[in-house]
Write a protein that holds these residues in place. Structure first.
Motif, mmCIF file in Angstrom:
data_model
loop_
_atom_site.group_PDB
_atom_site.id
_atom_site.type_symbol
_atom_site.label_atom_id
_atom_site.label_comp_id
_atom_site.label_asym_id
_atom_site.label_seq_id
_atom_site.Cartn_x
_atom_site.Cartn_y
_atom_site.Cartn_z
ATOM 1 N N TYR A 87 44.437 37.489 46.588
ATOM 2 C CA TYR A 87 43.936 38.849 46.829
ATOM 3 C C TYR A 87 44.871 39.638 47.741
ATOM 4 C CZ TYR A 87 40.502 42.478 47.945
ATOM 5 O OH TYR A 87 39.878 43.668 48.101
ATOM 6 N N HIS A 88 45.378 39.005 48.807
ATOM 7 C CA HIS A 88 46.245 39.726 49.745
ATOM 8 C C HIS A 88 47.556 40.166 49.094
ATOM 9 C CE1 HIS A 88 48.015 35.693 50.306
ATOM 10 N NE2 HIS A 88 49.114 36.350 50.657
ATOM 11 N N VAL A 89 48.049 39.404 48.107
ATOM 12 C CA VAL A 89 49.271 39.788 47.387
ATOM 13 C C VAL A 89 48.992 41.023 46.537
ATOM 14 C CG1 VAL A 89 50.951 39.056 45.640
ATOM 15 C CG2 VAL A 89 50.194 37.443 47.403
ATOM 16 N N ILE A 90 47.835 41.042 45.891
ATOM 17 C CA ILE A 90 47.439 42.204 45.084
ATOM 18 C C ILE A 90 47.318 43.429 45.987
ATOM 19 C CG2 ILE A 90 45.625 43.165 43.611
ATOM 20 C CD1 ILE A 90 45.035 40.140 42.849
ATOM 21 N N ASN A 91 46.705 43.248 47.155
ATOM 22 C CA ASN A 91 46.571 44.360 48.103
ATOM 23 C C ASN A 91 47.927 44.840 48.610
ATOM 24 O OD1 ASN A 91 43.870 44.813 47.966
ATOM 25 N ND2 ASN A 91 43.356 43.445 49.638
ATOM 26 N N TYR A 93 31.212 36.006 31.327
ATOM 27 C CA TYR A 93 31.018 34.771 32.077
ATOM 28 C C TYR A 93 32.057 34.674 33.205
ATOM 29 C CZ TYR A 93 28.405 33.595 27.886
ATOM 30 O OH TYR A 93 27.511 33.611 26.848
ATOM 31 N N CYS A 94 31.681 34.036 34.292
ATOM 32 C CA CYS A 94 32.624 33.808 35.389
ATOM 33 C C CYS A 94 33.648 32.757 34.934
ATOM 34 C CB CYS A 94 31.879 33.348 36.645
ATOM 35 S SG CYS A 94 31.144 31.703 36.528
ATOM 36 N N PRO A 95 34.786 32.653 35.612
ATOM 37 C CA PRO A 95 35.812 31.683 35.193
ATOM 38 C C PRO A 95 35.313 30.242 35.138
ATOM 39 C CG PRO A 95 36.728 33.206 36.783
ATOM 40 C CD PRO A 95 35.253 33.489 36.715
ATOM 41 N N LEU A 136 27.881 37.144 40.651
ATOM 42 C CA LEU A 136 28.423 38.490 40.532
ATOM 43 C C LEU A 136 29.852 38.439 40.005
ATOM 44 C CD1 LEU A 136 27.682 41.441 41.142
ATOM 45 C CD2 LEU A 136 28.729 41.129 43.381
ATOM 46 N N LEU A 137 30.128 39.227 38.952
ATOM 47 C CA LEU A 137 31.442 39.219 38.331
ATOM 48 C C LEU A 137 32.356 40.330 38.823
ATOM 49 C CD1 LEU A 137 30.670 38.511 34.581
ATOM 50 C CD2 LEU A 137 31.537 36.938 36.277
ATOM 51 N N LEU A 138 31.811 41.483 39.132
ATOM 52 C CA LEU A 138 32.611 42.645 39.501
ATOM 53 C C LEU A 138 33.594 43.007 38.394
ATOM 54 C CD1 LEU A 138 33.403 41.736 43.206
ATOM 55 C CD2 LEU A 138 31.662 43.300 42.389
ATOM 56 N N SER A 139 33.182 42.836 37.154
ATOM 57 C CA SER A 139 34.056 43.127 36.027
ATOM 58 C C SER A 139 33.232 43.456 34.800
ATOM 59 C CB SER A 139 34.919 41.909 35.720
ATOM 60 O OG SER A 139 35.555 42.080 34.479
ATOM 61 N N PRO A 196 42.333 46.770 31.211
ATOM 62 C CA PRO A 196 42.573 47.917 32.110
ATOM 63 C C PRO A 196 41.382 48.172 33.025
ATOM 64 C CG PRO A 196 42.377 48.627 29.813
ATOM 65 C CD PRO A 196 42.312 47.135 29.815
ATOM 66 N N GLY A 197 41.666 48.548 34.251
ATOM 67 C CA GLY A 197 40.609 48.857 35.200
ATOM 68 C C GLY A 197 40.005 47.652 35.884
ATOM 69 N N ALA A 198 40.613 46.480 35.729
ATOM 70 C CA ALA A 198 40.089 45.271 36.374
ATOM 71 C C ALA A 198 40.181 45.410 37.890
ATOM 72 C CB ALA A 198 40.882 44.047 35.919
ATOM 73 N N THR A 199 39.279 44.763 38.588
ATOM 74 C CA THR A 199 39.271 44.809 40.049
ATOM 75 C C THR A 199 40.239 43.775 40.610
ATOM 76 O OG1 THR A 199 37.506 43.177 40.222
ATOM 77 C CG2 THR A 199 36.845 45.488 40.062
ATOM 78 N N ALA A 200 40.595 43.930 41.880
ATOM 79 C CA ALA A 200 41.479 42.971 42.548
ATOM 80 C C ALA A 200 40.832 41.585 42.552
ATOM 81 C CB ALA A 200 41.787 43.429 43.969
ATOM 82 N N PHE A 201 39.524 41.543 42.742
ATOM 83 C CA PHE A 201 38.794 40.271 42.737
ATOM 84 C C PHE A 201 38.934 39.580 41.385
ATOM 85 C CE2 PHE A 201 34.746 38.059 41.814
ATOM 86 C CZ PHE A 201 34.808 37.072 42.778
ATOM 87 N N GLU A 202 38.762 40.345 40.309
ATOM 88 C CA GLU A 202 38.874 39.778 38.967
ATOM 89 C C GLU A 202 40.302 39.311 38.683
ATOM 90 O OE1 GLU A 202 38.331 41.062 34.306
ATOM 91 O OE2 GLU A 202 37.892 42.507 35.867
ATOM 92 N N ILE A 203 41.284 40.103 39.085
ATOM 93 C CA ILE A 203 42.683 39.726 38.875
ATOM 94 C C ILE A 203 42.977 38.416 39.600
ATOM 95 C CG2 ILE A 203 45.081 40.377 39.313
ATOM 96 C CD1 ILE A 203 44.127 43.330 39.052
ATOM 97 N N GLU A 204 42.464 38.284 40.819
ATOM 98 C CA GLU A 204 42.662 37.049 41.577
ATOM 99 C C GLU A 204 42.037 35.862 40.844
ATOM 100 O OE1 GLU A 204 42.030 35.379 46.084
ATOM 101 O OE2 GLU A 204 40.456 36.636 45.249
#
Length: 149
Positions: free
Chosen positions: A69-73, A107-109, A99-102, A54-62
């Motif tokens: 990202y544009h679909v999430i937006n 760790y990054c993917p 930078l993870l933004l999460s 919960p609370g994940a950013t659009a960047f993380e979801i992508e």
């Protein structure tokens, strides 16, 4: 002017927002059934990820779901997702420092995939060393039941 409506031979018709097929004028959605099904599958993928994180950013979801990202937006614009700004989300990958933004992952993917590969390789090497006749004999210490002659 009403969106998704065109004139075909003088008759006002409604078209799918995505593929432009003609759809029923009384349809509840702006998409044909095929496009609507695909959109719902993508939304369910995002929804499942947000239930787990919960609370994940659009960047993380992508990054995690591979949904652009544009679909999430678009879901945010349609009101199906709510974006809550948080200027304090700046986490670094513990391995490469990107930078993870999460707050959900350490760790990054890319690093996670590399770590998973390294773990699999280590498991294989351990398995091979245990099952390929490389076992060595050792004396058991602490055995007090020795025979006296």
């Amino acid at each position: 002017m009403v969106k998704n409506k065109n004139y075909n031979k003088g008759i006002l018709v409604r078209t799918c927002k995505k593929c432009k097929k003609i759809i029923d004028e009384k349809s509840l959605y702006d998409y044909c059934p095929e496009c609507f099904k695909r959109i719902e599958e993508i939304f369910e993928k995002i929804e499942a990820y947000l239930k787990e994180y919960p609370g994940a950013t659009a960047f993380e979801i992508e990054q995690e779901t591979k949904v652009p990202y544009h679909v999430i937006n678009n879901f945010v614009r349609d009101g199906r997702l709510i974006e809550i700004p948080n200027e304090y989300l700046n986490f670094e990958c513990k391995r490469c420092g990107c930078l993870l933004l999460s707050a959900h992952h350490k760790y990054c993917p890319i690093c996670r995939k590399e770590l998973e590969k390294e773990m699999e390789l280590a498991k294989m090497q351990l398995y091979k060393s245990m099952h390929h006749g490389n076992a060595k004999m050792h004396i058991r210490h602490g055995d007090t039941r020795r025979k006296k002659y």
